[in-house]
Every structure is written in structure tokens, then in C-alpha cells.
Design an enzyme around this catalytic site. Structure first.
Site, short mmCIF file in Angstrom:
data_model
loop_
_atom_site.label_atom_id
_atom_site.label_comp_id
_atom_site.label_asym_id
_atom_site.label_seq_id
_atom_site.Cartn_x
_atom_site.Cartn_y
_atom_site.Cartn_z
N TYR A 168 0.83 -1.20 0.00
CA TYR A 168 0.00 0.00 0.00
C TYR A 168 0.87 1.26 0.00
CZ TYR A 168 -3.18 3.69 1.24
OH TYR A 168 -3.87 4.88 1.23
N ARG A 212 2.29 8.69 13.14
CA ARG A 212 1.97 9.94 13.82
C ARG A 212 0.46 10.24 13.83
NH1 ARG A 212 3.48 14.85 10.28
NH2 ARG A 212 1.57 14.05 9.35
N ARG A 225 -10.26 4.92 6.58
CA ARG A 225 -9.61 3.63 6.59
C ARG A 225 -8.33 3.71 7.40
NH1 ARG A 225 -8.60 1.04 2.10
NH2 ARG A 225 -7.55 2.86 1.30
N PHE A 285 15.53 19.67 -1.21
CA PHE A 285 14.14 19.29 -1.42
C PHE A 285 13.88 17.86 -0.91
CE2 PHE A 285 11.25 17.17 -4.52
CZ PHE A 285 10.06 17.80 -4.16
C1 D9A Z 1 6.53 14.24 -1.51
CL1 D9A Z 1 5.90 15.49 -5.23
C2 D9A Z 1 5.20 14.04 -1.07
N1 D9A Z 1 4.92 13.67 0.26
C3 D9A Z 1 5.54 14.26 1.33
C4 D9A Z 1 6.52 15.40 1.07
O1 D9A Z 1 7.73 14.95 0.50
C5 D9A Z 1 7.68 14.03 -0.56
C6 D9A Z 1 4.12 14.20 -1.94
C7 D9A Z 1 4.34 14.63 -3.24
C8 D9A Z 1 5.64 14.90 -3.66
C9 D9A Z 1 6.73 14.71 -2.80
C10 D9A Z 1 9.05 13.95 -1.21
C11 D9A Z 1 9.90 15.04 -1.23
C12 D9A Z 1 11.17 14.92 -1.80
C13 D9A Z 1 11.61 13.71 -2.36
C14 D9A Z 1 10.77 12.60 -2.34
C15 D9A Z 1 9.46 12.72 -1.77
O2 D9A Z 1 11.13 11.38 -2.92
C16 D9A Z 1 12.33 11.26 -3.59
O3 D9A Z 1 8.56 11.68 -1.79
C17 D9A Z 1 8.86 10.41 -1.53
O4 D9A Z 1 5.31 13.94 2.49
C18 D9A Z 1 3.83 12.70 0.52
C19 D9A Z 1 4.20 11.18 0.49
C20 D9A Z 1 4.94 10.79 1.77
C21 D9A Z 1 2.91 10.40 0.45
C22 D9A Z 1 5.06 10.84 -0.69
C23 D9A Z 1 6.78 16.26 2.30
C24 D9A Z 1 5.53 17.01 2.75
N2 D9A Z 1 5.52 17.45 3.99
C25 D9A Z 1 4.38 18.12 4.60
C26 D9A Z 1 4.50 17.98 6.08
C27 D9A Z 1 3.65 16.88 6.65
O5 D9A Z 1 3.68 16.77 7.87
O6 D9A Z 1 2.96 16.18 5.92
O7 D9A Z 1 4.57 17.13 2.06
C28 D9A Z 1 4.35 19.62 4.31
O8 D9A Z 1 5.40 20.23 4.08
O9 D9A Z 1 3.23 20.17 4.32
#
Ligand code: D9A
Length: 416
Positions: A168, A212, A225, A285
Site C-alpha cells: 500500500y 503519527r 480507513r 528538497f
Molecule cells: C513528496 Cl511530489 C510528497 N509527500 C511528502 C513530502 O515529500 C515528498 C508528496 C508529493 C511529492 C513529494 C518527497 C519530497 C522529496 C523527495 C521525495 C518525496 O522522494 C524522492 O517523496 C517520496 O510527504 C507525501 C508522500 C509521503 C505520500 C510521498 C513532504 C511534505 N511534507 C508536509 C509535512 C507533513 O507533515 O505532511 O509534504 C508539508 O510540508 O506540508
């Protein structure tokens, strides 16, 4: 605690917090003039504050592709999450989403608040997508197709085993890692990373979020879910929601520690992925969310508060991470610090103590062997701030001036 109180307690946070505020203000002024790009960037700022800032630093071409990729994924998520859509209606939308992004006439209303706007105005995202280079489009299309199919598969399937959990997380996050690696490669700024490492980058972030957000997810109405795998929680309780009841505190924390230990397995791959990056903006990034994740895991480990309220890194610490993350030495330093913070929390009688300890020690060893752990400011071991009344008075006056200025400025802007 209010901002003022937080800053009095952690005075070193003040400078990075102000710097972050300035950067946010600067970024918001840079919204492009064309309506479709304007929509995309303002939406990005609304749905993800700190993330939008770091995207801002990528070069224009890559930044545009990442922005659109992010919004397409958010839209797909919005469809997946909307519990008011029936499964047999939702599945075809998810499966065909990669074709909808080419069609500015397509739209589908669902979600709430900002996400509702994103869905209703999706033609702006499509129009911007159609202006991207073909390489970028293909990467985004391919990942959207695979993610949509994966989400559809899990609509009617629970996360039972740890293998299901990994599968998933691969669909909703690992594929994001794969997609970004393709976009970095398409920009000509990076080599193409191996899929298994890109996947780990996503799994580490996603598993941290799932841990979290336990309470938020379990309390959601209508019921959302859950993604904690039965194979793990069933060792501790009969029903996943039993973890939040006070009488199960001991079991709950053991289960939480099991989940954290499971997430730590990905750290090695993530460090390897990051150490291969060459472009400084791409590096930041990628590295900032990873450091936030290890920090969050260190905070959550053995912490019953995960089942009582929100456990998040304080804003000041986030600001410090954003301010200080530049090189691989900073990443090793941060992973080392947060491992050191977690380690003493491991209790001998925890059922997974040995496994957790092993994983933490492996991480510490990797960081030490990098040979860059000297001369840096630690995130955790700090000299307690020493105040005298004069320092406090000066700090207080300064803060009042700064915050008065900032709120006056904001009002002026809103009135324009
Ligand atoms: C990311 Cl294009 C995410 N996700 C994140 C954010 O980082 C990854 C969603 C879409 C994109 C990128 C991310 C950043 C850099 C490199 C990466 C990467 O891979 C090489 O993804 C793997 O969380 C969501 C997923 C985990 C589902 C992938 C970071 C982010 N942070 C939030 C803070 C929070 O608490 O969620 O979104 C924010 O800054 O608002």
C-alpha cells in the site's frame, strides 16, 4: 504554548523562524501571473506550507513539473479519501485518472475545503500539465496510472500483513519517490536513482505519517480507513481502536514501538539515495522531509501521547531543519542526533527492544562512518539557555516590535 512562550524556551528558534516567515512571504509574492500557473502555485502554498517553500528553490522547469505532479497526486488522494463516493464509482475514476490529466474539460467534484477547489478547478492543473515538456508529462502519467490502479486495488482490501502495508505504501508514496527520481533525471540534473531506493524514500515518509496520525485517523468521522497492519497490532490488542483506551497504554506503546522499528528499516536506503544526489536544490528538497521524518519518529517512540493528541515537531525545530540542511554532512548529523534521542527511550522489557536497538545502532554506525560528524551544532544536545533579566527584557521588547510590525504588514496586505 503560544509563539512567544515557545521562543522564550528555545531562543535559538527565533532567527530561523523569522527567516522562514520572510521566505514564505517572498515565495507568495512570486506567484506567476498566468491564471493556470497562478492557480497551481497558490494551491500548492495552501495545501503544503513548508513543502511549497522548498519546491520554490528548484529551477523553473523542474519546479513547474514538481508542482503539477504534487497537485495531480493530491487530487488523486482526494478521490481516494472521499468516503461519500461509492466504491464502484470511485474505482473507474482512479483507474482513468492518468488520462483525465490531459483533458482540461474533465472535472469531478469531491473533497472539502481547499481540496474541493482543487477538484472543481482542475482544468487549471491540466492546462499547466499540457505545457510541461514531454519527458515530464510521461513520468507524471506513468506514476498516476500505477498509483490509481494501486489505490483501486486497496479500496476493497484491508491492510492485513506487513507485506500489504509495504505494498500500500508503495502505491501511495513509494511511487512518488520513483516519479520524482524520473523528473530529476528528465531535468538533466541527476542520474536516475534505482527504483528500490526511490521507493524507500516514500515508504519512510509515509510510514512516519501513518504512525503519527493514528489518533486523527481513528477518530475521523465518517470513519476513515486505517493503515496499521493487523499483523503488527494483533500482537497487542484485539481491535486497532483499543490502542487509544487508557487501560491498554502499555500494549499501545509496545505496538507503537513495533511500528517505529518497522519504519526504521528504510533509513539505510534513504541515506544512500540522498548521498547520490548532486544538485544542491534537489538535495535540500529531498533531505528536509527525511530529517523531519526521523525527528518525528524519535519524538513518537515510546510516547503514549501519540494515542492522546498530536505529536509533531515544534515549528521552531522545523524552521531550524529548513535553515540548516545543505549537505550530506547535515543529514548524517541530523540522523545521528535523532537516533541518539531515540536510543535512551528503548526500554529493556519492550518486546522489540533488541531489534530497535540494532536498527538504531546500524544508523549511528552509518553516520559515524561517513566521517563528517564533527564540528556542527546539534539538534538536541544544547547548552541550556542562560537568561538574566536584561536579556529577557530585550528579547521581549524585540519580539513585541517584530510581531506588531508583522501583523500590521499583514493587515495592510489584506486591505489592498
Ligand atoms: C513528496 Cl511530489 C510528497 N509527500 C511528502 C513530502 O515529500 C515528498 C508528496 C508529493 C511529492 C513529494 C518527497 C519530497 C522529496 C523527495 C521525495 C518525496 O522522494 C524522492 O517523496 C517520496 O510527504 C507525501 C508522500 C509521503 C505520500 C510521498 C513532504 C511534505 N511534507 C508536509 C509535512 C507533513 O507533515 O505532511 O509534504 C508539508 O510540508 O506540508
Amino acid at each position: 504554548m503560544g509563539t512567544l512562550g515557545a521562543i522564550m524556551k528555545h531562543p535559538d528558534d527565533l532567527y530561523p523562524l523569522l527567516k522562514l516567515k520572510m521566505a514564505a512571504r517572498h515565495a507568495e509574492k512570486q506567484i506567476p501571473p498566468q491564471p493556470h500557473w497562478g492557480f497551481c502555485y497558490s494551491m500548492l502554498h495552501k495545501v503544503s506550507r513548508s513543502f511549497a517553500l522548498v519546491i520554490q528553490q528548484l529551477g523553473t522547469e523542474l519546479r513547474d513539473a514538481v508542482c503539477i505532479f504534487y497537485l495531480v497526486l493530491r487530487a488523486l488522494d482526494t478521490v481516494e479519501d472521499d468516503t461519500s463516493i461509492a466504491a464502484d464509482f470511485k474505482v473507474p475514476i482512479l483507474m482513468a485518472f492518468h488520462r483525465h490529466i490531459y483533458d482540461p474539460d474533465w472535472h469531478f467534484s469531491c473533497g472539502t475545503k481547499d481540496y474541493k477547489v482543487l477538484m472543481e478547478q482542475f482544468h487549471h492543473v491540466s492546462n499547466a500539465f499540457l505545457e510541461l515538456g514531454r519527458n515530464y508529462q510521461e513520468a507524471i502519467e506513468d506514476i498516476t496510472m500505477r498509483m490509481g490502479a494501486g489505490m483501486a486495488k486497496f479500496i476493497c482490501k484491508e491492510v492485513e500483513t506487513v507485506a500489504d502495508y509495504d505494498e500500500y505504501c508503495h502505491y501511495v508514496a513509494g511511487l512518488v519517490g520513483l516519479g520524482l527520481s524520473k523528473l530529476f533525471h528528465a531535468s538533466g540534473k541527476e542520474d536516475l536513482a534505482p527504483d528500490s531506493l526511490s521507493n524507500s524514500m516514500g515508504l519512510f515518509l509515509q510510514k512516519t505519517n501513518i504512525i503519527r496520525d493514528y489518533l486523527e485517523d481513528i477518530n475521523e468521522i465518517p470513519k476513515s480507513r486505517m493503515f496499521w497492519p493487523r499483523e503488527i497490532w494483533s500482537k497487542y490488542v484485539d481491535k486497532l481502536e483499543d490502542l487509544k483506551y487508557e487501560e491498554n497504554s502499555v500494549k499501545a506503546v509496545q505496538c507503537l514501538n513495533d511500528m517505529v522499528t518497522n519504519a526504521l528499516i528504510h533509513v539505510e536506503d534513504c541515506l544512500q539515495y540522498m548521498s547520490a544526489l548532486r544538485n544542491p536544490a534537489i538535495f535540500r528538497f529531498c533531505a528536509i522531509p527525511q530529517i523531519m521524518a526521523i525527528g518525528t519518529l524519535a519524538l513518537c517512540y515510546n510516547n503514549i501521547e501519540v494515542f492522546r493528541g498530536v505529536v509533531k515537531m515544534r515549528r521552531g525545530l522545523t524552521a531550524r531543519v529548513i535553515d540548516r540542511t545543505r549537505t550530506m554532512a547535515d543529514v548524517y548529523g541530523a540522523f545521528f542526533d535523532f537516533s541518539c534521542m531515540l536510543k535512551p527511550k528503548i526500554e529493556k522489557h519492550d518486546p522489540n527492544a533488541t531489534k530497535t536497538l540494532n536498527r538504531i545502532e546500524t544508523i549511528q554506525k552509518l553516520c559515524r562512518e561517513s566521517g563528517v560528524l564533527s564540528k556542527r551544532k546539534s539538534y538536541i544536545i544544547r547548552n541550556e539557555p542562560r537568561y538574566n533579566s536584561v536579556t529577557i527584557a530585550i528579547l521581549f521588547v524585540l519580539l513585541v516590535i517584530i510581531f506588531t510590525y508583522l501583523s500590521a504588514y499583514r493587515q495592510k496586505n489584506q486591505n489592498m
